[in-house]
Design a protein around this motif. Structure first.
Motif, PDB file in Angstrom:
ATOM      1  N   ASN A  76       0.811  -1.214   0.000  1.00 12.70           N
ATOM      2  CA  ASN A  76       0.000   0.000   0.000  1.00 12.70           C
ATOM      3  C   ASN A  76       0.848   1.270   0.000  1.00 12.70           C
ATOM      4  N   ALA A  77       0.153   2.420  -0.063  1.00 14.08           N
ATOM      5  CA  ALA A  77       0.826   3.709  -0.196  1.00 14.08           C
ATOM      6  C   ALA A  77       1.721   4.037   0.984  1.00 14.08           C
ATOM      7  N   ALA A  78       1.456   3.443   2.132  1.00 12.04           N
ATOM      8  CA  ALA A  78       2.260   3.729   3.316  1.00 12.04           C
ATOM      9  C   ALA A  78       3.696   3.285   3.146  1.00 12.04           C
ATOM     10  N   ASP A  79       3.944   2.317   2.265  1.00 11.17           N
ATOM     11  CA  ASP A  79       5.290   1.788   2.058  1.00 11.17           C
ATOM     12  C   ASP A  79       5.987   2.420   0.859  1.00 11.17           C
ATOM     13  N   GLU A  80       5.394   3.439   0.264  1.00  9.00           N
ATOM     14  CA  GLU A  80       5.983   4.049  -0.918  1.00  9.00           C
ATOM     15  C   GLU A  80       7.162   4.934  -0.546  1.00  9.00           C
ATOM     16  N   VAL A  81       8.021   5.192  -1.527  1.00 10.26           N
ATOM     17  CA  VAL A  81       9.174   6.068  -1.331  1.00 10.26           C
ATOM     18  C   VAL A  81       9.174   7.094  -2.451  1.00 10.26           C
ATOM     19  N   THR A  82       9.500   8.335  -2.130  1.00  8.13           N
ATOM     20  CA  THR A  82       9.507   9.379  -3.152  1.00  8.13           C
ATOM     21  C   THR A  82      10.856   9.420  -3.848  1.00  8.13           C
ATOM     22  N   PHE A  83      10.851   9.989  -5.051  1.00  8.47           N
ATOM     23  CA  PHE A  83      12.098  10.098  -5.804  1.00  8.47           C
ATOM     24  C   PHE A  83      13.085  11.008  -5.075  1.00  8.47           C
ATOM     25  N   LYS A  84      12.572  12.023  -4.395  1.00  4.15           N
ATOM     26  CA  LYS A  84      13.437  12.937  -3.644  1.00  4.15           C
ATOM     27  C   LYS A  84      14.164  12.200  -2.531  1.00  4.15           C
ATOM     28  N   GLU A  85      13.484  11.275  -1.873  1.00  2.62           N
ATOM     29  CA  GLU A  85      14.111  10.495  -0.806  1.00  2.62           C
ATOM     30  C   GLU A  85      15.215   9.601  -1.364  1.00  2.62           C
ATOM     31  N   ILE A  86      14.955   9.015  -2.523  1.00  3.07           N
ATOM     32  CA  ILE A  86      15.974   8.177  -3.170  1.00  3.07           C
ATOM     33  C   ILE A  86      17.172   9.027  -3.556  1.00  3.07           C
ATOM     34  N   GLU A  87      16.904  10.183  -4.171  1.00  5.80           N
ATOM     35  CA  GLU A  87      17.972  11.098  -4.598  1.00  5.80           C
ATOM     36  C   GLU A  87      18.835  11.518  -3.415  1.00  5.80           C
ATOM     37  N   THR A  88      18.179  11.893  -2.323  1.00  2.39           N
ATOM     38  CA  THR A  88      18.904  12.361  -1.138  1.00  2.39           C
ATOM     39  C   THR A  88      19.836  11.290  -0.605  1.00  2.39           C
ATOM     40  N   PHE A  89      19.332  10.065  -0.499  1.00  2.00           N
ATOM     41  CA  PHE A  89      20.158   8.975   0.029  1.00  2.00           C
ATOM     42  C   PHE A  89      21.305   8.648  -0.930  1.00  2.00           C
ATOM     43  N   VAL A  90      20.998   8.535  -2.209  1.00  2.16           N
ATOM     44  CA  VAL A  90      22.013   8.172  -3.208  1.00  2.16           C
ATOM     45  C   VAL A  90      23.109   9.228  -3.290  1.00  2.16           C
ATOM     46  N   ASP A  91      22.730  10.507  -3.256  1.00  2.72           N
ATOM     47  CA  ASP A  91      23.711  11.588  -3.372  1.00  2.72           C
ATOM     48  C   ASP A  91      24.514  11.782  -2.090  1.00  2.72           C
ATOM     49  N   ASN A  92      23.840  11.808  -0.967  1.00  2.00           N
ATOM     50  CA  ASN A  92      24.532  12.047   0.306  1.00  2.00           C
ATOM     51  C   ASN A  92      25.512  10.939   0.661  1.00  2.00           C
ATOM     52  N   ASN A  93      25.194   9.719   0.263  1.00  2.00           N
ATOM     53  CA  ASN A  93      26.062   8.582   0.590  1.00  2.00           C
ATOM     54  C   ASN A  93      26.941   8.158  -0.581  1.00  2.00           C
ATOM     55  N   LEU A  94      26.877   8.916  -1.689  1.00  2.00           N
ATOM     56  CA  LEU A  94      27.617   8.544  -2.909  1.00  2.00           C
ATOM     57  C   LEU A  94      27.417   7.068  -3.212  1.00  2.00           C
ATOM     58  N   PHE A  95      26.169   6.636  -3.079  1.00  5.93           N
ATOM     59  CA  PHE A  95      25.828   5.223  -3.261  1.00  5.93           C
ATOM     60  C   PHE A  95      26.282   4.696  -4.620  1.00  5.93           C
ATOM     61  N   TYR A  96      26.172   5.520  -5.661  1.00  9.85           N
ATOM     62  CA  TYR A  96      26.476   5.088  -7.026  1.00  9.85           C
ATOM     63  C   TYR A  96      27.961   4.844  -7.273  1.00  9.85           C
ATOM     64  N   THR A  97      28.830   5.336  -6.400  1.00 11.48           N
ATOM     65  CA  THR A  97      30.272   5.128  -6.599  1.00 11.48           C
ATOM     66  C   THR A  97      30.721   3.742  -6.143  1.00 11.48           C
ATOM     67  N   ASN A  98      29.836   3.028  -5.485  1.00  9.80           N
ATOM     68  CA  ASN A  98      30.138   1.661  -5.054  1.00  9.80           C
ATOM     69  C   ASN A  98      29.954   0.717  -6.232  1.00  9.80           C
TER      70      ASN A  98
END
Length: 222
Positions: free
Chosen positions: A105-127
């Motif tokens: 359901n909608a309670a478990d959804e994640v926004t694109f902004k939340e994904i962006e924030t995590f990926v950018d702040n943690n440099l997730f893509y450099t792994n």
């Protein structure tokens, strides 16, 4: 019995429409939901049919007006068949059920902004081990939910999303004096690519030119 059943379904449909309108009073956009539209249209058709029956029985003493009822029923049947066929996935390129339809359901959804924030702040893509499953684990969200959000907001799949960020960072490092001692292949590894070929292919696909040509085109302007 036929008239009673029509009246019963009409009243039930009207009741559902009324409840749905009351439930969505504060959010008018939700009134366009498929379930609401279907119920509303069903109520309209049933009311129309109910009125038509009384009009025909009132005007015609014999069975002379039955053809009006038959025509109306035929039109409804054709319209219903058209809607069912047009909404069917059988005629799509892939009629297999959309994998996103089984999401929670909608309670478990994640926004694109939340994904962006995590990926950018943690440099997730450099792994180099960055993956959809890995990201889903860290965000505690179903992988399909993340995939759906990225496809919807970014307009492409997870791999293209991650590679785009890697290429953006690679462009910065290719012209950054602090990374001038590294080879192009080494810079590709620092942004998360496992091999030189993967780096070159992704860079050319996203930028339209190779990393070396990009570096040469920028260096004289610095």
């Amino acid at each position: 019995l036929i008239l009673f059943s029509l009246l019963l379904y009409t009243l039930l449909s009207l009741k559902l429409v009324k409840e749905e309108r009351y439930r969505n009073d504060t959010d008018k956009a939700n009134l366009k939901s498929a379930k609401y539209i279907f119920t509303r249209n069903s109520a309209i058709i049933l009311c129309t049919f109910f009125i038509l029956l009384f009009v025909v029985f009132y005007i015609y003493d014999d069975d002379g007006g039955d053809h009006f009822i038959a025509i109306f029923q035929t039109l409804v049947a054709f319209a219903t068949t058209y809607i069912i066929i047009s909404k069917s996935k059988f005629f799509e390129k892939s009629w297999v059920a959309d994998k996103y339809e089984t999401l929670s359901n909608a309670a478990d959804e994640v926004t694109f902004k939340e994904i962006e924030t995590f990926v950018d702040n943690n440099l997730f893509y450099t792994n180099t081990q960055a993956s959809l499953k890995n990201l889903a684990t860290q965000l505690a969200i179903h992988p399909n939910q993340i995939s759906k959000t990225i496809n919807s907001d970014f307009g492409s799949n997870f791999n293209h999303y991650i590679n785009s960020k890697r290429i953006d960072l690679a462009k910065e490092r290719l012209v950054d004096p602090q990374f001038s001692h590294l080879t192009i292949e080494a810079i590709g590894e620092t942004v998360g690519f496992k091999s030189k070929s993967a780096f070159y292919n992704a860079f050319k696909k996203i930028s339209g030119i190779s990393p070396s040509k990009f570096a040469k085109s920028i260096s004289p302007k610095l």
